[in-house]
Design a protein around this motif. Structure first.
Motif, mmCIF file in Angstrom:
data_model
loop_
_atom_site.group_PDB
_atom_site.id
_atom_site.type_symbol
_atom_site.label_atom_id
_atom_site.label_comp_id
_atom_site.label_asym_id
_atom_site.label_seq_id
_atom_site.Cartn_x
_atom_site.Cartn_y
_atom_site.Cartn_z
ATOM 1 N N LEU A 1 0.998 5.818 -7.548
ATOM 2 C CA LEU A 1 -0.259 6.175 -8.202
ATOM 3 C C LEU A 1 -0.489 7.670 -8.367
ATOM 4 C CD1 LEU A 1 -2.602 3.440 -6.704
ATOM 5 C CD2 LEU A 1 -1.860 3.686 -9.070
ATOM 6 N N PRO A 2 -0.238 8.508 -7.361
ATOM 7 C CA PRO A 2 -0.464 9.942 -7.590
ATOM 8 C C PRO A 2 0.388 10.499 -8.731
ATOM 9 C CG PRO A 2 -0.251 9.481 -5.247
ATOM 10 C CD PRO A 2 0.140 8.231 -5.963
ATOM 11 N N ARG B 1 -7.624 1.394 -9.281
ATOM 12 C CA ARG B 1 -7.364 2.518 -8.373
ATOM 13 C C ARG B 1 -7.382 3.865 -9.103
ATOM 14 N NH1 ARG B 1 -4.152 0.857 -3.413
ATOM 15 N NH2 ARG B 1 -4.249 -1.417 -3.328
ATOM 16 N N GLU C 1 0.834 -1.208 0.000
ATOM 17 C CA GLU C 1 0.000 0.000 0.000
ATOM 18 C C GLU C 1 0.862 1.248 0.000
ATOM 19 O OE1 GLU C 1 -3.308 0.691 -0.287
ATOM 20 O OE2 GLU C 1 -3.353 -1.411 -0.906
ATOM 21 N N GLU C 2 1.916 1.244 0.793
ATOM 22 C CA GLU C 2 2.816 2.399 0.818
ATOM 23 C C GLU C 2 3.509 2.581 -0.532
ATOM 24 O OE1 GLU C 2 4.259 2.584 5.479
ATOM 25 O OE2 GLU C 2 5.069 1.016 4.163
ATOM 26 N N LEU D 1 2.329 1.666 -3.522
ATOM 27 C CA LEU D 1 1.371 2.168 -4.500
ATOM 28 C C LEU D 1 1.004 3.625 -4.225
ATOM 29 C CD1 LEU D 1 -0.907 -0.976 -4.873
ATOM 30 C CD2 LEU D 1 0.760 -0.106 -6.521
ATOM 31 N N GLU D 2 1.044 4.025 -2.975
ATOM 32 C CA GLU D 2 0.793 5.431 -2.646
ATOM 33 C C GLU D 2 1.889 6.344 -3.187
ATOM 34 O OE1 GLU D 2 0.316 5.543 1.564
ATOM 35 O OE2 GLU D 2 -1.643 4.541 1.525
ATOM 36 N N GLU D 3 3.089 5.786 -3.373
ATOM 37 C CA GLU D 3 4.168 6.557 -3.994
ATOM 38 C C GLU D 3 3.985 6.622 -5.512
ATOM 39 O OE1 GLU D 3 6.884 8.045 -2.713
ATOM 40 O OE2 GLU D 3 6.704 7.466 -0.609
#
Length: 884
Positions: free
Chosen positions: A96-97, A627, A89-90, A92-94
């Protein structure tokens, strides 16, 4: 105690051949890998060392198991990334944005890099382009780069991705820098099996190569040659056959090539209504309008009917006899058949001239040409499955060694010309493209690959080649698109015959981008299975280009030179023994049997479950689509690509992953009986091949070029663009008459007196296999893999002894070192370096510090590319000295 023991049928993933294998699993542990004995996709039970060692990939303790984040802001060669373990999750948080912002702003700011040495996923990743839009693309290649010249030639001439001798019936094969049947590559173990059988029944193999090692060492005759001079030898052979011996396959030239097409004073086809107007179309990669070379049915090329003494359109059914020579007039325009121009042009390629260029003795060139012609048995036929077909048991092929130079496009078409003049294209015994034609599984007619007569009568097919940029998407390499400057970073809009871009690893990228007016740059790179730092060109050049990219995320099995030096996020990937894939057979271009061997369609299936934190790349892409709120785009693209209709069609918001999609796609291809569960149990489906699939040439009314007229229009448009931008393109190769052109290595400083090159090692696939202990052990036993090779006499003249540590320096000051192995079977003016070794990454401790990385010596810029295909020059002028 054995609680469970079974054999699981799947596919190998250690090179792009993807041979059929079976894996023995005991109590949930994979313990042995061997070739699938009942499949034609391999050696019928045999397997190469890479495939056997694949089990060590699965259980390597150095495998990545958790996502990693770089905490050291510094990037560069050998820089410690100071990894920090994070969650998915961490990670993908890097990612995806950044991805979402780029897709919204300019998708080409995202650089997608994909591997060709682990291709079983490729067709399943193609639909993701519908999620991102047209991104920039950088193919990693299988070590150095892909076949920039070979693939377009194979597509235009054979409707395929590559070419191979028809070993079942071939009696005489010539290799120009090829290793078919003697190394990794397309259908590797199939060709190994068939080549061995052909040799045992008496097929003669002649190998033109700087080194007498894998293919050369098993040849009946090895002929040393200077790198980059193959076309001169081939064209001299064509001259001997046509002009001195006066023989060629007249029927093939008249009916299957553009040899009869009338050529006007401007070098172009004489047409019904004047010069071709072009055909408007759409670039399947970008959706942008393009113009393709040629014209519609109202303005066809003309030929001369000798029987009636007048010009007719090339496909007029009343033609009595095509003229191949002579001077004629049409509508007041003086013209000659293309074959007449080719024949005259070939006279400039005497054996003596070719010898001066290549160092091959003129008498040898003449003799091989005579033997090749005699072996071709012009006029002979063979009867197969009730069909009488031309029988031409002689074949000439090339691949990376022959085509890896700044004259790549012309060199590849020179070999195609040699095959064409004997009528040896896609007929029994000749040179085969595979598989250009598949009529599908008998119950469903799928998957279907069907070439047809396209624009101006030429062979056309829906996949393979620079126009599509992807397997089974859009049309293939014909018709050729005219260049245009759409300000794309990859420059493949400008160089329309180039399958893949070089510029993302080039030293002159900023200069080129400025000249074409591109006002954006790469902001994010998403990499799967590539290690371009070590496998493309000079590491210093790659270092400079990669450090400019703000964010890089890499899916990998191990930490590599790329991840350690440049990745911000590393994601732990699954290997082929831990994952399910179903679509590699869809493209049918890397691994299927050729000739009359049966069709086989395999799936890749997991032998064991992956470590929980390892995730399969394609499923992650599908998750990313969800996402980003773009699942409907992905689903529609999959429906189109896989032909899913009715109840099998994926709904706009259905969140399916590989297993569900595979079941629908397999039932669509082979019927409900052959669903995913059936394939899991049986591993593959096999059915007989028809003669009209194996030897399709005379079943399809289509022609191929021996006079490459399209280069005139491509060159003219490129000249306009060059004049407006100042790119500095060498336009000399944009000529329709197939020719040899000298490369920068042939104009080198005499102080740098040797040609250094890299060659494919049968033990390895690019840079990806040296971490396996069994292969490392074999490499240390083998005197070549980790050594630099040089001719014994040359070494003696330079005071170099066997085992010495030597330094090789290029004319550009790039240097490598390594131990030397002296050998007689090497051209005295060359130095060879095997494979793609020389690792320094800490994440690959078995491979680290072994061998010499040849790619460090390669320049990567426009000057060192073929100006037609953008093939990198893969030989280097060097000097060598022993280190005390």
């Amino acid at each position: 105690m054995v609680h469970e023991e079974r054999w699981i049928s799947t596919q190998c993933g250690r090179c792009y051949a993807n041979c059929g294998i079976r894996v023995r699993r005991v109590n949930g542990v994979a313990v042995k890998i061997e070739g699938e004995p009942n499949s034609t996709m391999g050696a019928e039970g045999g397997l190469c060392a890479k495939g056997s060692a694949g089990i060590q990939v699965l259980y390597d303790p150095n495998r990545l198991n958790r996502p990693l984040k770089r905490t050291n802001p510094e990037k560069g060669l050998s820089v410690d990334p100071k990894w920090k373990e994070i969650t998915w999750e961490e990670a993908l948080e890097e990612i995806l944005p950044r991805m979402e912002r780029i897709i919204r702003d300019q998708p080409r700011k995202l650089l997608m890099q994909s591997s060709t040495i682990r291709p079983c996923r490729l067709p399943e990743t193609i639909p993701f382009s519908a999620v991102t839009g047209p991104t920039s693309m950088f193919i990693g290649g299988g070590g150095l780069h892909c076949g920039q010249g070979a693939h377009p030639m194979a597509g235009i001439v054979h409707g395929s991705w590559s070419v191979v001798p028809d070993f079942r019936y071939c009696n005489y094969a010539i290799y120009f820098g090829a290793s078919k049947g003697h190394g990794s590559g397309h259908s590797a173990m199939i060709t190994a099996r068939l080549a061995a059988e052909a040799k045992s029944r008496g097929m003669k193999l002649v190998v033109f190569d700087p080194i007498c090692n894998f293919a050369g060492g098993k040849a009946n005759e090895w002929i040393p040659i200077i790198p980059g001079t193959d076309a001169a030898v081939v064209l001299a052979m064509c001259n001997v056959i046509i002009n001195e011996l006066g023989e060629y396959d007249e029927k093939f030239i008249k009916e299957k090539t553009n040899g009869p097409y009338l050529i006007g004073p401007d070098g172009r086809y004489v047409r019904q209504k004047g010069r071709a107007r072009g055909i408007p179309g759409t670039d399947v990669r970008t959706g942008e309008p393009v113009t393709y070379i040629g014209d519609d049915e109202s303005n066809k090329p003309m030929v001369w009917d000798r029987k009636e003494g007048r010009a007719k359109v090339y496909d007029d059914p009343s033609i009595g006899d095509f003229a191949l020579e002579g001077e004629y007039q049409y509508e007041g325009i003086p013209c000659r058949p293309a074959f007449d121009l080719v024949k005259e042009h070939l006279k400039t390629y005497t054996c003596e001239r070719a010898s001066e260029i290549s160092s091959v003795p003129s008498g040898t060139i003449h003799r091989i040409a005579e033997e090749f012609l005699e072996a071709a048995q012009l006029g002979s036929t063979i009867r197969l499955q009730g069909h009488e077909l031309p029988y031409r048991p002689a074949s000439a092929v090339l691949f990376r060694g022959g085509q890896g130079h700044e004259n790549s496009h012309h060199t590849c078409f020179a070999v195609a010309l040699l095959n064409s003049i004997i009528g040896g294209c896609d007929v029994p015994g000749g040179t085969l493209g595979w598989p250009a034609r598949c009529l599908g599984f008998p119950d469903t007619g799928k998957p279907r690959i069907e070439p047809w007569k396209g624009v101006d009568g030429f062979l056309q097919i829906e996949h393979f080649g620079p126009s599509s940029g992807a397997i089974v998407q859009g049309h293939g390499p014909w018709p050729v698109a005219l260049p245009r400057n759409a300000n794309q970073l990859g420059l493949t809009d400008v160089f329309s015959l180039a399958p893949f871009p070089f510029v993302f690893g080039s030293s002159d990228q900023e200069e080129l981008w400025r000249k074409i007016g591109t006002d954006y740059r790469i902001e994010m790179m998403l990499v799967w299975g590539c290690n371009s730092v070590i496998s493309t060109a000079s590491r210093e050049i790659l270092d400079e280009t990669l450090r400019k990219i703000p964010f890089i995320a890499v899916f990998e099995l191990f930490n590599t030179e790329l991840t350690e030096g440049y990745a911000d996020i590393v994601l732990p990937d699954t290997c082929y023994l831990e994952e399910l894939h179903w679509s590699e057979g869809l493209g049918m271009n890397f691994n299927h049997a050729f000739g009359m061997d049966d069709w086989c369609y395999h799936i890749v299936q997991p032998v064991v479950d992956p470590v929980p934190e390892r995730r399969e790349y394609v499923n992650v892409l599908y998750d990313v689509a969800d996402r980003l709120g773009r699942r409907s785009h992905l689903n529609e693209a999959m429906n189109r690509l896989y032909g899913l209709e009715g109840e099998r069609r994926i709904g706009p918001e259905e969140k399916l992953f590989i297993e569900d999609i595979a079941d629908r796609a397999l039932r669509n291809l082979f019927g409900d009986k052959h669903d995913l569960e059936w394939f899991k149990e049986h591993g593959f489906l096999r059915w007989p091949k028809k003669v009209e699939e194996a030897y399709w040439r005379y079943f399809i009314d289509a022609r191929v070029p021996i006079y490459i007229e399209y280069l005139l229009d491509v060159g003219a448009k490129l000249k306009e663009i060059d004049g407006a931008t100042g790119l500095g393109v060498d336009l000399s190769q944009y000529t329709p008459l197939i020719s040899w052109f000298p490369c920068t290595i042939h104009r080198g400083d005499s102080e740098y007196d040797l040609y250094c090159y890299s060659y494919r090692d049968v033990l390895h696939t690019g840079s990806s296999t040296m971490e396996q202990p069994w292969l490392d052990e074999a490499s240390r036993m083998n005197p070549y893999t980790y050594h630099i090779t040089i001719n014994s006499r040359t070494a003696s003249e330079k005071g170099i002894r066997d085992g010495d540590l030597v330094e090789i320096e290029s004319a550009y000051g790039r240097k490598v070192r390594g131990p030397v192995k002296l050998m007689e079977g090497q051209h005295p003016r060359t130095i060879g370096i095997a494979a793609c070794s020389g690792h320094w990454a800490k994440g690959m401790p078995i491979a680290r510090g072994k061998g010499t990385n040849f790619d460090t010596l390669i320049e990567n810029d426009l000057e060192h590319c073929d100006p037609v295909s953008l093939n990198l020059e893969t030989a280097v002028r060097v000097r060598v000295r022993a280190i005390e």
